[in-house]
Design a protein around this motif. Structure first.
Motif, PDB file in Angstrom:
ATOM      1  N   LYS A 262     -59.576 -28.081 -51.348  1.00 34.59           N
ATOM      2  CA  LYS A 262     -60.162 -26.946 -50.640  1.00 34.59           C
ATOM      3  C   LYS A 262     -59.798 -26.959 -49.161  1.00 34.59           C
ATOM      4  CE  LYS A 262     -64.236 -26.449 -53.532  1.00 34.59           C
ATOM      5  NZ  LYS A 262     -65.695 -26.440 -53.517  1.00 34.59           N
ATOM      6  N   GLN A 263     -59.805 -28.136 -48.563  1.00 36.45           N
ATOM      7  CA  GLN A 263     -59.503 -28.254 -47.140  1.00 36.45           C
ATOM      8  C   GLN A 263     -58.415 -29.294 -46.951  1.00 36.45           C
ATOM      9  OE1 GLN A 263     -63.342 -29.307 -45.610  1.00 36.45           O
ATOM     10  NE2 GLN A 263     -62.947 -31.487 -45.765  1.00 36.45           N
ATOM     11  N   LYS A 264     -57.452 -28.990 -46.169  1.00 38.89           N
ATOM     12  CA  LYS A 264     -56.308 -29.877 -45.947  1.00 38.89           C
ATOM     13  C   LYS A 264     -56.671 -30.932 -44.903  1.00 38.89           C
ATOM     14  CE  LYS A 264     -51.923 -30.562 -46.777  1.00 38.89           C
ATOM     15  NZ  LYS A 264     -51.502 -31.090 -48.010  1.00 38.89           N
ATOM     16  N   MET A 265     -56.464 -32.191 -45.240  1.00 44.84           N
ATOM     17  CA  MET A 265     -56.684 -33.284 -44.307  1.00 44.84           C
ATOM     18  C   MET A 265     -55.359 -33.599 -43.621  1.00 44.84           C
ATOM     19  SD  MET A 265     -59.724 -34.361 -44.119  1.00 44.84           S
ATOM     20  CE  MET A 265     -60.861 -33.138 -44.670  1.00 44.84           C
ATOM     21  N   ASP A 266     -55.353 -33.500 -42.294  1.00 51.61           N
ATOM     22  CA  ASP A 266     -54.116 -33.653 -41.544  1.00 51.61           C
ATOM     23  C   ASP A 266     -53.817 -35.084 -41.111  1.00 51.61           C
ATOM     24  OD1 ASP A 266     -53.585 -30.932 -41.706  1.00 51.61           O
ATOM     25  OD2 ASP A 266     -54.820 -30.515 -39.948  1.00 51.61           O
ATOM     26  N   SER A 267     -54.860 -35.903 -40.983  1.00 53.61           N
ATOM     27  CA  SER A 267     -54.632 -37.261 -40.492  1.00 53.61           C
ATOM     28  C   SER A 267     -55.455 -38.269 -41.287  1.00 53.61           C
ATOM     29  CB  SER A 267     -55.010 -37.349 -39.010  1.00 53.61           C
ATOM     30  OG  SER A 267     -56.410 -37.207 -38.864  1.00 53.61           O
ATOM     31  N   ILE A 268     -55.057 -39.510 -41.197  1.00 49.34           N
ATOM     32  CA  ILE A 268     -55.789 -40.591 -41.855  1.00 49.34           C
ATOM     33  C   ILE A 268     -57.187 -40.697 -41.256  1.00 49.34           C
ATOM     34  CG2 ILE A 268     -55.885 -43.097 -42.177  1.00 49.34           C
ATOM     35  CD1 ILE A 268     -53.957 -41.757 -44.073  1.00 49.34           C
ATOM     36  N   LYS A 269     -57.297 -40.501 -39.955  1.00 50.32           N
ATOM     37  CA  LYS A 269     -58.601 -40.568 -39.294  1.00 50.32           C
ATOM     38  C   LYS A 269     -59.550 -39.508 -39.863  1.00 50.32           C
ATOM     39  CE  LYS A 269     -60.898 -40.411 -34.845  1.00 50.32           C
ATOM     40  NZ  LYS A 269     -60.775 -40.216 -33.413  1.00 50.32           N
ATOM     41  N   ALA A 270     -59.061 -38.296 -40.067  1.00 52.79           N
ATOM     42  CA  ALA A 270     -59.883 -37.230 -40.646  1.00 52.79           C
ATOM     43  C   ALA A 270     -60.277 -37.576 -42.079  1.00 52.79           C
ATOM     44  CB  ALA A 270     -59.133 -35.905 -40.597  1.00 52.79           C
ATOM     45  N   CYS A 271     -59.364 -38.173 -42.824  1.00 49.37           N
ATOM     46  CA  CYS A 271     -59.657 -38.592 -44.197  1.00 49.37           C
ATOM     47  C   CYS A 271     -60.743 -39.662 -44.209  1.00 49.37           C
ATOM     48  CB  CYS A 271     -58.400 -39.123 -44.877  1.00 49.37           C
ATOM     49  SG  CYS A 271     -57.136 -37.880 -45.187  1.00 49.37           S
ATOM     50  N   ARG A 272     -60.627 -40.639 -43.316  1.00 50.56           N
ATOM     51  CA  ARG A 272     -61.620 -41.713 -43.235  1.00 50.56           C
ATOM     52  C   ARG A 272     -63.009 -41.156 -42.939  1.00 50.56           C
ATOM     53  NH1 ARG A 272     -58.136 -45.991 -39.632  1.00 50.56           N
ATOM     54  NH2 ARG A 272     -57.059 -46.970 -41.378  1.00 50.56           N
ATOM     55  N   GLU A 273     -63.083 -40.262 -41.957  1.00 45.79           N
ATOM     56  CA  GLU A 273     -64.371 -39.670 -41.605  1.00 45.79           C
ATOM     57  C   GLU A 273     -64.936 -38.849 -42.751  1.00 45.79           C
ATOM     58  OE1 GLU A 273     -64.064 -37.554 -37.905  1.00 45.79           O
ATOM     59  OE2 GLU A 273     -63.372 -39.333 -36.828  1.00 45.79           O
ATOM     60  N   ASP A 274     -64.068 -38.130 -43.448  1.00 44.86           N
ATOM     61  CA  ASP A 274     -64.523 -37.312 -44.569  1.00 44.86           C
ATOM     62  C   ASP A 274     -65.067 -38.173 -45.698  1.00 44.86           C
ATOM     63  OD1 ASP A 274     -64.882 -34.682 -45.649  1.00 44.86           O
ATOM     64  OD2 ASP A 274     -63.237 -35.119 -47.029  1.00 44.86           O
ATOM     65  N   ILE A 275     -64.419 -39.288 -45.977  1.00 43.02           N
ATOM     66  CA  ILE A 275     -64.894 -40.198 -47.032  1.00 43.02           C
ATOM     67  C   ILE A 275     -66.296 -40.700 -46.713  1.00 43.02           C
ATOM     68  CG2 ILE A 275     -64.539 -42.488 -48.064  1.00 43.02           C
ATOM     69  CD1 ILE A 275     -61.493 -41.903 -47.817  1.00 43.02           C
ATOM     70  N   LEU A 276     -66.528 -41.038 -45.463  1.00 46.44           N
ATOM     71  CA  LEU A 276     -67.838 -41.563 -45.070  1.00 46.44           C
ATOM     72  C   LEU A 276     -68.937 -40.504 -45.146  1.00 46.44           C
ATOM     73  CD1 LEU A 276     -66.756 -43.826 -42.083  1.00 46.44           C
ATOM     74  CD2 LEU A 276     -67.289 -44.510 -44.433  1.00 46.44           C
ATOM     75  N   HIS A 277     -68.560 -39.237 -45.196  1.00 45.18           N
ATOM     76  CA  HIS A 277     -69.556 -38.158 -45.253  1.00 45.18           C
ATOM     77  C   HIS A 277     -69.763 -37.591 -46.658  1.00 45.18           C
ATOM     78  CE1 HIS A 277     -68.752 -38.210 -40.907  1.00 45.18           C
ATOM     79  NE2 HIS A 277     -70.017 -37.873 -40.838  1.00 45.18           N
ATOM     80  N   ILE A 278     -69.217 -38.234 -47.669  1.00 45.39           N
ATOM     81  CA  ILE A 278     -69.423 -37.782 -49.048  1.00 45.39           C
ATOM     82  C   ILE A 278     -70.868 -38.054 -49.443  1.00 45.39           C
ATOM     83  CG2 ILE A 278     -68.817 -38.143 -51.475  1.00 45.39           C
ATOM     84  CD1 ILE A 278     -66.042 -39.026 -50.516  1.00 45.39           C
ATOM     85  N   GLU A 279     -71.519 -37.034 -49.946  1.00 44.14           N
ATOM     86  CA  GLU A 279     -72.885 -37.171 -50.451  1.00 44.14           C
ATOM     87  C   GLU A 279     -72.828 -37.418 -51.959  1.00 44.14           C
ATOM     88  OE1 GLU A 279     -75.735 -37.014 -48.677  1.00 44.14           O
ATOM     89  OE2 GLU A 279     -74.660 -36.710 -46.797  1.00 44.14           O
ATOM     90  N   ALA A 280     -73.791 -38.155 -52.464  1.00 41.67           N
ATOM     91  CA  ALA A 280     -73.826 -38.476 -53.896  1.00 41.67           C
ATOM     92  C   ALA A 280     -73.882 -37.209 -54.737  1.00 41.67           C
ATOM     93  CB  ALA A 280     -75.012 -39.384 -54.203  1.00 41.67           C
ATOM     94  N   ASN A 281     -74.681 -36.232 -54.308  1.00 38.05           N
ATOM     95  CA  ASN A 281     -74.801 -35.020 -55.119  1.00 38.05           C
ATOM     96  C   ASN A 281     -73.489 -34.237 -55.169  1.00 38.05           C
ATOM     97  OD1 ASN A 281     -75.067 -34.230 -52.411  1.00 38.05           O
ATOM     98  ND2 ASN A 281     -76.333 -32.474 -52.943  1.00 38.05           N
ATOM     99  N   GLU A 282     -72.682 -34.265 -54.113  1.00 35.23           N
ATOM    100  CA  GLU A 282     -71.380 -33.602 -54.127  1.00 35.23           C
ATOM    101  C   GLU A 282     -70.451 -34.264 -55.147  1.00 35.23           C
ATOM    102  OE1 GLU A 282     -71.234 -32.467 -49.377  1.00 35.23           O
ATOM    103  OE2 GLU A 282     -70.259 -34.298 -50.088  1.00 35.23           O
ATOM    104  N   PHE A 283     -70.432 -35.588 -55.128  1.00 34.65           N
ATOM    105  CA  PHE A 283     -69.585 -36.330 -56.051  1.00 34.65           C
ATOM    106  C   PHE A 283     -70.009 -36.090 -57.501  1.00 34.65           C
ATOM    107  CE2 PHE A 283     -68.894 -40.236 -58.535  1.00 34.65           C
ATOM    108  CZ  PHE A 283     -67.510 -40.259 -58.523  1.00 34.65           C
TER     109      PHE A 283
END
Length: 93
Positions: free
Chosen positions: A47-68
């Motif tokens: 849905k959203q393009k991750m441009d950098s590893i840093k953005a990917c890392r931050e996004d992983i840390l913000h995953i909520e259980a209900n989303e997964f």
């Protein structure tokens, strides 16, 4: 489908491991890194393009259980497997 290279997986391994441990502490002991990567690639980052590893890392840390688990529910509902094919449902009860 976009896949992560071995180098990207290596750079994201710490965050994936931390997120799995976080889910395990919440009682979701069957979640593993492979399932998280599948969720990220097939659903979240589609849905959203991750441009950098840093953005990917931050996004992983913000995953909520209900989303997964919403994604896991979609996968289960759209899968051609029958209930007899599911071997890992004991932890649901």
């Amino acid at each position: 489908m976009v896949k992560l290279s071995w180098h990207q997986k290596l750079l994201l391994k710490k965050e994936l491991k931390n997120k799995c441990q976080s889910f395990h502490q919440l009682g979701y002991t069957s979640v593993n890194e492979t399932e998280l990567i599948d969720y990220l690639i097939c659903y979240r980052w589609k849905k959203q393009k991750m441009d950098s590893i840093k953005a990917c890392r931050e996004d992983i840390l913000h995953i909520e259980a209900n989303e997964f688990f919403d994604y896991q529910q979609l996968v289960a509902q759209t899968s051609s497997r029958t209930i007899k094919d599911w071997h890992d449902i004991e932890d649901l009860f």
